[in-house]
Design an enzyme around this catalytic site. Structure first.
Site, PDB file in Angstrom:
ATOM      1  N   SER A 114       1.151  -0.965  -0.153  1.00  0.00           N
ATOM      2  CA  SER A 114       0.176  -0.228   0.226  1.00  0.00           C
ATOM      3  C   SER A 114       0.886   1.026   0.210  1.00  0.00           C
ATOM      4  O   SER A 114       1.816   1.499   0.884  1.00  0.00           O
ATOM      5  CB  SER A 114      -1.098  -0.086   1.687  1.00  0.00           C
ATOM      6  OG  SER A 114      -1.977   1.085   1.471  1.00  0.00           O
ATOM      7  N   GLY A 115       0.339   2.092  -1.036  1.00  0.00           N
ATOM      8  CA  GLY A 115       1.760   3.161  -1.419  1.00  0.00           C
ATOM      9  C   GLY A 115       2.157   3.574  -2.073  1.00  0.00           C
ATOM     10  O   GLY A 115       3.237   3.893  -2.025  1.00  0.00           O
ATOM     11  N   THR A 166      -2.267   1.989  -8.047  1.00  0.00           N
ATOM     12  CA  THR A 166      -3.163   2.643  -8.963  1.00  0.00           C
ATOM     13  C   THR A 166      -2.960   3.951  -9.697  1.00  0.00           C
ATOM     14  O   THR A 166      -3.316   3.244 -10.911  1.00  0.00           O
ATOM     15  CB  THR A 166      -4.197   3.744  -7.513  1.00  0.00           C
ATOM     16  OG1 THR A 166      -4.498   2.713  -6.800  1.00  0.00           O
ATOM     17  CG2 THR A 166      -5.597   4.626  -8.145  1.00  0.00           C
ATOM     18  N   SER A 177      -6.531   2.218  -2.746  1.00  0.00           N
ATOM     19  CA  SER A 177      -7.785   1.857  -2.859  1.00  0.00           C
ATOM     20  C   SER A 177      -8.392  -0.154  -1.740  1.00  0.00           C
ATOM     21  O   SER A 177      -7.117  -0.089  -1.408  1.00  0.00           O
ATOM     22  CB  SER A 177      -7.945   0.512  -4.015  1.00  0.00           C
ATOM     23  OG  SER A 177      -6.716   2.017  -4.768  1.00  0.00           O
ATOM     24  N   GLY A 221      -2.307  -3.402  -1.837  1.00  0.00           N
ATOM     25  CA  GLY A 221      -1.211  -4.828  -1.494  1.00  0.00           C
ATOM     26  C   GLY A 221      -0.697  -4.946   0.197  1.00  0.00           C
ATOM     27  O   GLY A 221      -2.185  -5.259   0.582  1.00  0.00           O
ATOM     28  N   GLU A 270      -0.186  -5.689   3.866  1.00  0.00           N
ATOM     29  CA  GLU A 270      -0.874  -5.059   4.805  1.00  0.00           C
ATOM     30  C   GLU A 270      -0.757  -6.020   5.632  1.00  0.00           C
ATOM     31  O   GLU A 270      -1.230  -6.898   5.876  1.00  0.00           O
ATOM     32  CB  GLU A 270      -2.008  -4.923   4.975  1.00  0.00           C
ATOM     33  CG  GLU A 270      -2.552  -3.418   3.469  1.00  0.00           C
ATOM     34  CD  GLU A 270      -4.018  -2.916   3.071  1.00  0.00           C
ATOM     35  OE1 GLU A 270      -4.260  -2.216   3.004  1.00  0.00           O
ATOM     36  OE2 GLU A 270      -5.180  -2.843   4.153  1.00  0.00           O
TER      37      GLU A 270
END
Length: 1155
Positions: free
Chosen positions: A156-157, A161, A211, A434, A436
């Site tokens: 994530s990050g 996206t 997301s 992704g 986490e």
């Protein structure tokens, strides 16, 4: 490795802070080595833990890590860090693209010009980019007719996206329609992103735009490669975020966008500051840095318009979002023992607003929140809920409404975009959350990590298992490489029965089960599993060792979040809404397939959806993009080695590098290879006995240069038995090595396929040039013939016109020459006459001046002679006086000498004057010879006697008195020489000064002479003009005078009583007044003039004369007679026209005036 490391070698050594740090080996002791790191630390470690450093590696790194000389973790990490430092965020790892999130905008990285440069380029020809991977997938789909997919994965990050956006943007660029077409498929797909992001993305601890759902976009293409349709599939929306968020996260973006709407809409939905809503104020983060919520609100509405959401539907959507915020502010208080009521007036206000926005009954909404129906065989019993139960019911209603709204948006977007049922090829783009691992990881993180485990398995199967299995099946030389397989983790999660999801479903079926019961089941079932860990002193927590690391989960809400059934009261309430949009989200209970209240497992449904996704991915040719998050602070230009290395390890990137370098990433069946590259060796096909088969492919015979179009039946030759030999012959002719021939396939090393395609393209290009040359030659020949014919016609017309113009020009030239000849002859004649007259005048003056100068010189010489004689007498008288004075001998001879020196200037002084006069005479200018010679014919005007006198005087020698030197010689001694020299110097300086003055005067005189010459030329021009005017006047006056004379001589019959009055008119004297005329009436006497006595008697009768007179005037004499007076210049050429006998004795005029 250890045997390569010696003292002085540059190596990589492990470091706790930097993961790997470079240094120099100072000494080697057995299996240990001492290393001095770059930061000055001394480290002692085992040789097996050291890795050599490539000192010849480029400073900017390499774009494909398979090109690294040393392929290991520190080299890969250092290469990525080096490229990230120069803002190169993309790097290849074979066919895998590694994308590092820059956390800042990089100019010109995604513009149209750059997209055009990647169009049709081979992978590796240009620098790594997401456009390159997308272009490879698009061309593979068009060339091979097989669907492709692009899997974007990462934490994530990491930028998944944004990468997905760029992929869809490039696909729209490649397969988009004309710009004139409105609401195209690709535009709807691209514009759907803001809508889905607004309702499905939120700020998390690691990402500001994370997301919170999985998305797989299917881009469908027609046979021409144009986008014909699309579909969006979503997975596992995080519904719990609607009601519960933690610091410093935010809820979904749509809530904050609506609170930043224009004031009119805020008043319409009765909204306010986000801090006033319970679902938003659980975190202190309300705004994002660099994000304008009001601007994003308008952008979201615009995107809704593009995807086909009407204004009424948009209003209903935002009313639902506002109603959810108001539902969150409804608080409950305890009433009695176990019932609940609204807490205060504020809760009642929000309840009323929510009912108005949802268009449902106010009392029914309150009942649905505070009470619950219990169905028994006999009757339905209403049971009151305590405040906690009422709050849970409220949150459940909010989550259900939001989930139904999100599902409707996805369906609406798919309907608006439209799907192509006839499409046979598609490109799928997977953008899913992704891996986490949070401080509090719940059911959502469990499902997210389960999805990533599935994707990692797919990656392993494609990159590792499938590659190695193919090598083994084809029996080629290949060394097997072990890799980490995560199948055991997947079995732990999804195995049925006995998996975690199965145990969760079983626990949810029992009404009295709790999260503690579920945790104890997990502990007992997986106590011996190597991937399952029970934390110490934990009662409701468990840990799973994922491929990316360990994650600890809390079971507190697993059971509630896994249950997905609608509350009957909520269903009945919203299905009865007066808003058709809201009622459509909650169809009636009879219309629903599952009965109300029946349990449905979210985990099981998600598992089924995930399996369907994997089936789609397995049916396509995958392409991988691994997104890397460089730091946890989400700041630009910061590269954390430890975090990046962990992502590389968990993502299997290092294993992929090793496999791609040591293996054969490209393989083709013999028949496909021959069909594609038989053009490189056509002689191989001619030597064999080939079978004939029809293919939609073209074949080019370079020898005959014949192009066979794919639109016809093209004969391809496939050898039945020795296909491998033909493939080998082609590779040998091309000169490539290190390939492998299997049973049914040929295996190529990385880059060999691109080289074969390049040679094929070059060969086709050369053949195309031959064809183009012939075609263009014929076209050019035809064009040349047409141009030649047209040019001949044009030249004929132009040459005729030019001949006419030339003839006309020659005629005009001849006429102009005749006119110029006459004009120049007349002008030259006038000029010669004027110069001749002027020369005579100048000669006269010069001769007079010369005679005057001669006379003055004679007089000066005579005076000088007399003065010299007088001085001689005075000298003799002085000498006699000196003889008398010799009696005074005591003065001596020195006094006599001094006396001579005193007298010497007096003797020389009168002698200098004649010399000066002579010099002045010599400086007199001689008369100009040219002028004299020119005027020799005019000497007849001078009398012979006077000319003789002048000649004799000029030839008479001048009597110049010579200077008489003194008989006394000056005797100079050596002592007097210096003084004499000084005097001479002074005299010399004086002479130089005078010479300079003379030169200046001479220059001034020349300048004055030049000015006078210019004035003389101007005067000559004026004189010439005056003479021309006078000539015309005299010519006119000669005629008028003859007429006037005739009139005056005619006798008159009568005599007037009194003398007539003469009228005098004056006329313009200008030269250009030839065209002007003035008329006058005059009275003249009757009798004529007596020429003998030069008298004119008074006229007896007047006569009228009307004439034109120039340069003259009429006047009356004392006796009353009329006279016409005019003046003439010195030019006497017209004297013969007049006689002095006609001179009027009464007129006052100059001697050269005539009447």
């Amino acid at each position: 490795m250890p045997q390569e490391i010696t003292a002085g070698s540059h190596v990589w050594v492990e470091d706790q802070e930097l993961a790997w740090v470079d240094g120099v080996v100072t000494s080697v002791n057995g299996n240990e080595a001492e290393v001095e790191t770059i930061n000055g630390n001394q480290v002692t470690t085992m040789l097996s833990k050291l890795y050599p450093k490539d000192m010849e590696a480029p400073n900017t790194g390499v774009d494909d890590m398979t090109k690294l000389s040393y392929l290991h973790e520190p080299a890969v990490l250092h290469n990525l860090a080096t490229r990230y430092g120069i803002k190169e965020i993309y790097t290849y790892c074979g066919n895998i693209l590694i994308a590092i999130n820059p956390f800042q905008a990089i100019s010109h990285l995604y513009d149209t010009k750059l997209m055009d440069s990647y169009k049709g380029a081979q992978l590796g020809d240009r620098s790594p980019h997401v456009f390159a991977i997308t272009d490879v997938a698009y061309r593979a789909m068009n060339n091979e007719g097989k669907s492709n997919s692009i899997l974007v994965s990462g934490e994530s990050g990491a930028g998944k996206t944004e990468t997905t956006k760029m992929i869809m943007r490039y696909l729209a660029y490649l397969g988009g329609h004309a710009a004139a077409e409105a609401r195209t498929v690709e535009r709807k797909v691209l514009e759907s992103n803001p809508v889905l992001e607004a309702f499905g993305n939120a700020k998390t601890v690691r990402n500001n735009n994370s997301s919170r759902f999985g998305k797989f976009v299917e881009i469908q293409f027609d046979t021409h490669g144009q986008i014909s349709g699309a579909a969006i599939r979503t997975y596992l929306l995080e519904k719990s975020r609607v009601c519960q968020i933690s610091e410093p996260e935010r809820n979904y973006h749509c809530f904050y966008l609506l609170c930043a709407a224009p004031p009119k809409e805020i008043e319409k939905y009765k909204l306010g500051d986000p801090k006033s809503f319970h679902y938003l104020n659980q975190s202190s983060c309300y705004e994002l840095v660099g994000v304008d919520d009001s601007h994003d609100y308008l952008a979201t509405k615009k995107a809704m318009d593009i995807v086909g959401i009407s204004v009424e539907e948009q209003d209903a959507i935002f009313r639902i979002v506002a109603a959810i915020l108001h539902l969150g502010n409804i608080a409950f208080a305890l009433e009695g023992e176990d019932s609940s009521v609204l807490e205060d007036d504020k809760a009642k206000f929000h309840l009323q607003v929510a009912a108005e926005l949802l268009m449902c009954d106010l009392e029914a909404l309150e009942t649905a929140l505070c009470k619950r129906n219990m169905v028994t065989p006999e009757e339905v019993i209403k049971r009151s809920l305590d405040p906690l139960g009422a709050a849970i019911s409220r949150d459940g209603l909010a989550k259900t409404i939001y989930a139904r709204l999100f599902d409707w948006l996805v369906k609406k977007i798919n309907v608006s975009i439209g799907q192509d049922p006839d499409s046979k090829c598609l490109i799928g783009v997977l953008d899913i959350y992704g891996f986490e691992s949070f401080k509090t990881s719940s059911f959502e993180q469990f499902c997210i990590n389960f999805t990533n485990e599935k994707l990692q398995q797919h990656f392993n199967q494609h990159v590792f298992k499938m590659e190695q299995s193919v090598y083994q099946e084809e029996e080629i030389d290949w060394s097997y490489i072990d890799f980490v397989d995560n199948q055991d983790v997947l079995d732990l999660i999804e195995k049925k029965p006995g998996g975690i999801i199965s145990l969760l479903d079983e626990t949810c079926m029992f009404p009295k089960s709790t999260h503690e019961t579920f945790a104890q089941k997990l502990y007992q079932t997986f106590k011996d599993h190597k991937r399952f860990v029970k934390p110490k002193l934990a009662r409701t927590e468990f840990t799973i060792v994922h491929y990316a690391g360990e994650v600890q989960y809390q079971c507190d809400q697993f059971l509630d979040k896994n249950k997905d059934y609608i509350v009957p009261e909520h269903q009945e309430l919203l299905s009865a809404s007066k808003c058709s949009f809201i009622a459509s989200l909650f169809p009636s209970l009879n219309a629903e397939t599952p009965k109300s209240g029946k349990f449905s497992s979210i985990g099981s449904r998600f598992k089924l959806q995930l399996q369907q996704l994997m089936d789609i991915l397995n049916s396509t040719e995958p392409h991988y993009i691994r997104c890397i998050k460089p730091n946890s602070d989400l700041r630009p230009e910061i590269f954390e080695n430890v975090s990046v290395l962990q992502q590389l390890r968990s993502g299997g990137v290092l294993e992929a590098i090793r496999v791609k370098c040591e293996g054969y990433p490209t393989n083709r069946i013999f028949s496909e290879f021959l069909e594609r590259f038989c053009i490189l060796a056509p002689e191989v096909l001619k030597e064999k006995n080939w079978k004939r088969k029809t293919y939609a492919y073209f074949f080019l015979d370079l020898k005959d240069a014949v192009w066979l179009s794919s639109a016809y039946e093209v004969t391809a030759f496939i050898f039945s038995v020795e296909e491998n030999v033909a493939c080998k012959s082609i590779m040998e002719k091309v000169g490539l090595s290190n390939y492998q021939i299997g049973k049914t396939k040929i295996f190529l090393r990385a880059g060999q396929m691109a080289e074969l395609d390049g040679r094929k393209a070059k060969l086709l290009g050369e053949s195309a040039k031959v064809i183009q040359k012939q075609v263009r030659s014929r076209i050019a020949h035809k064009r040349y013939v047409r141009i030649q014919t047209a040019s001949i016609c044009i030249q004929t017309v132009l040459r005729g016109q030019l001949a006419c113009e030339s003839l006309k020009f020659r005629k005009r030239t001849a006429a102009a020459v005749k006119i110029q000849k006459s004009a120049r002859r007349k002008s030259a004649s006038r000029k010669y006459t004027n110069i001749k007259s002027s020369a005579i005048v100048v000669q006269t003056g010069i001769r007079a001046m010369v005679a005057h100068n001669e006379f003055r010189s004679k007089m000066q010489n005579r005076s000088a002679t007399i003065q010299a004689a007088t001085e001689e007498e005075e000298k003799d008288r002085g000498k006699e006086e000196k003889d008398i004075g010799k009696e005074e001998k005591d003065i001596g001879k020195e006094e006599k000498d001094s006396g001579k020196e005193v007298e010497e200037p007096e003797d020389k002084e009168p002698e200098k004057q004649p010399t000066v006069k002579l010099q002045e005479k010599e400086e007199l200018p001689d008369p100009p010879v040219a002028v004299l010679e020119q005027n020799e014919p005019d000497k007849t005007n001078v009398s012979p006697d006077k000319e003789k006198e002048v000649t004799e005087e000029s030839n008479e020698p001048y009597n110049i008195v010579e200077e008489i030197s003194s008989p006394i010689q000056d005797v100079l001694t050596a002592e007097d020489l210096p003084s004499e020299v000084e005097q001479l110097k002074v005299l010399l300086i004086g002479e130089k000064k005078r010479a300079d003055e003379y030169q200046k005067k001479h220059a001034e005189a020349q300048e004055l002479s030049e000015q006078r010459r210019k004035k003389l030329e101007e005067t000559e021009k004026k004189v010439h003009q005056l003479q021309e005017s006078l000539n015309r006047l005299l010519f006119s006056m000669s005629e008028q005078f003859s007429q006037l004379k005739t009139i005056l001589q005619t006798p008159s019959s009568s005599k007037p009583a009194s003398p007539p009055i003469a009228r005098v008119d004056y006329f313009d004297n200008s030269d250009n007044s030839d065209a002007s005329s003035t008329g006058s009436d005059f009275a003249f006497p009757a009798s004529g003039c007596d020429s003998a006595n030069n008298s004119c008697p008074r006229p007896k009768a007047p006569q009228v004369l009307r004439t034109v007179i120039r340069r003259g005037h009429l006047m009356t004499t004392s006796d009353g007679s009329l006279c016409f007076c005019f003046f003439l210049s010195v030019d006497d050429r017209y004297k013969h026209n007049f006689s002095r006998e006609s001179q009027c004795r009464h007129a006052k005029h100059k001697p050269n005036s005539y009447t």
